[in-house]
Write an enzyme that holds these catalytic residues in place. Structure first.
Site, short mmCIF file in Angstrom:
data_model
loop_
_atom_site.label_atom_id
_atom_site.label_comp_id
_atom_site.label_asym_id
_atom_site.label_seq_id
_atom_site.Cartn_x
_atom_site.Cartn_y
_atom_site.Cartn_z
N SER A 12 0.86 -1.19 0.00
CA SER A 12 0.00 0.00 0.00
C SER A 12 0.89 1.23 0.00
CB SER A 12 -0.96 -0.03 1.19
OG SER A 12 -1.88 1.05 1.12
N HIS A 39 -2.61 -0.83 -3.46
CA HIS A 39 -3.84 -0.06 -3.24
C HIS A 39 -3.83 1.20 -4.11
CE1 HIS A 39 -4.47 -1.87 1.04
NE2 HIS A 39 -4.86 -2.69 0.08
N ASP A 130 -4.66 -4.54 5.65
CA ASP A 130 -5.09 -5.39 4.54
C ASP A 130 -3.97 -6.38 4.23
OD1 ASP A 130 -6.66 -6.37 2.46
OD2 ASP A 130 -5.82 -4.96 1.00
#
Length: 343
Positions: A12, A39, A130
């Protein structure tokens, strides 16, 4: 039967430089596919070009339905989850997970399910958590779980979450991960393993994202007035629903109110589709002859939106089953002034 290993990587915040550094150290002869989720939301992604410029392993955005080949890097495209199913890549515009689409967990879960011990999961720099659940599934199925050393990560939350909740096989600085991946691929590529059985989610576990049309039962039914959770209770033989704000409904009134709200939302969607069709048409007419290819794309988008608007309108206007009206009293001269019977 010998099966090819597969590497899945999630990142991310701070992920672009980390991914570039990692792929720069991978050889073009890498005997495993590499699947990457960063992401990016719905924003345009130049990640494949950046990875191609960084290292020798060819990178591209994943395409729905394509087979997976060793020695290639497949990147999740904008606004699509990427999963592996039946040896192919699938792109899904399913619900966001951890406020992200593409998200890391759907890919990791699907690879854990499809490749089991041949899966190698890697969590790099990023905020929040995540990828932790997906990496846990890879580890549970006998795969290898790798986390970047949080002290080495530009944004340590994601790898720290992985380290806190998964028994990692390796926790390394970024610079050491490529060499480890090469050794793991060489080791795994020569061993025979049984094909893992597909799993059905257990009670209390989150169902896996897939391309089926089934829906899980909602956690609750919500109030048509305020959107709050409704509690079901009975008064004698009467079924009622109430929210913590104080809105309450008998079952029949609740069903009617819910149906009205559903129809309102669906008609609003028809309006948005119609407006999208008009907007795309205006953009197509604005393009002119000099931008014919772009103009054709806007025309195609306009036709698509209009076609779906018609289909949705037809769906709204179909006859719907309304069991809530089956016991409603017939309208007579005696009760025609009682509007409650008609609500």
């Amino acid at each position: 039967m010998a099966r090819s290993p597969i590497i899945v990587i999630g990142a991310s915040a701070g992920g672009v430089p980390a991914l570039r550094a990692l792929v720069a150290a991978l050889p073009v002869t890498l005997a495993a596919p590499v699947l990457v989720v960063l992401h990016i939301g719905a924003n345009r992604s130049e990640l494949p070009a950046l990875l191609n410029a960084a290292g020798p392993v060819p990178a591209k955005h994943a395409e729905d339905g394509e087979t997976i080949a060793p020695g290639h890097i497949y990147v999740a495209p904008p606004d699509r989850h990427i999963i592996v199913a039946d040896g192919r890549l699938r792109l899904l515009r399913g619900p966001k997970e951890n406020c992200a689409r593409p998200a890391i967990d759907p890919l990791f879960r699907s690879v854990a399910d499809s490749h089991g011990p041949d899966a190698v999961g890697v969590i790099l720099t990023g905020n929040l958590n995540d990828g932790t659940v997906g990496l846990y599934e890879i580890k549970r199925r006998g795969g290898i779980a790798i986390g970047q050393d949080p002290d080495d990560a530009a944004y340590p939350e994601m790898p720290r979450s992985a380290a806190d909740h998964v028994v990692l096989d390796y926790c390394l600085p970024l610079a050491d991960i490529p060499e480890l991946l090469i050794k793991l691929v060489d080791r795994k590529g020569g061993k025979d393993v049984a094909m893992p059985k597909s799993s059905s989610h257990q009670d209390g576990q989150e169902p896996e994202i897939n391309d089926s049309q089934t829906f899980e039962r909602p956690l609750t039914v919500t109030c048509p007035d305020c959107g709050g959770a409704l509690k079901k209770y009975t008064v004698g033989s009467i079924v009622k629903f109430g929210c913590h704000i104080g809105h309450s409904y008998t079952a029949e009134v609740m069903a009617a109110a819910q149906f009205d709200e559903m129809e309102k939302v669906m008609r609003a969607a028809v309006r948005f589709l119609n407006e999208r069709a008009e907007f795309c048409l205006q953009m197509a007419e604005h393009g002119g002859v000099a931008e014919r290819d772009v103009s054709d794309e806007w025309h195609a988008a306009s036709r698509q939106a209009l076609d779906r608007a018609y289909k949705l309108r037809d769906l709204v206007e179909q006859d719907w089953l309304t069991p809530e009206t089956s016991r409603r009293p017939a309208l007579t001269l005696e009760n025609q002034g009682d509007n409650r019977l008609l609500s």
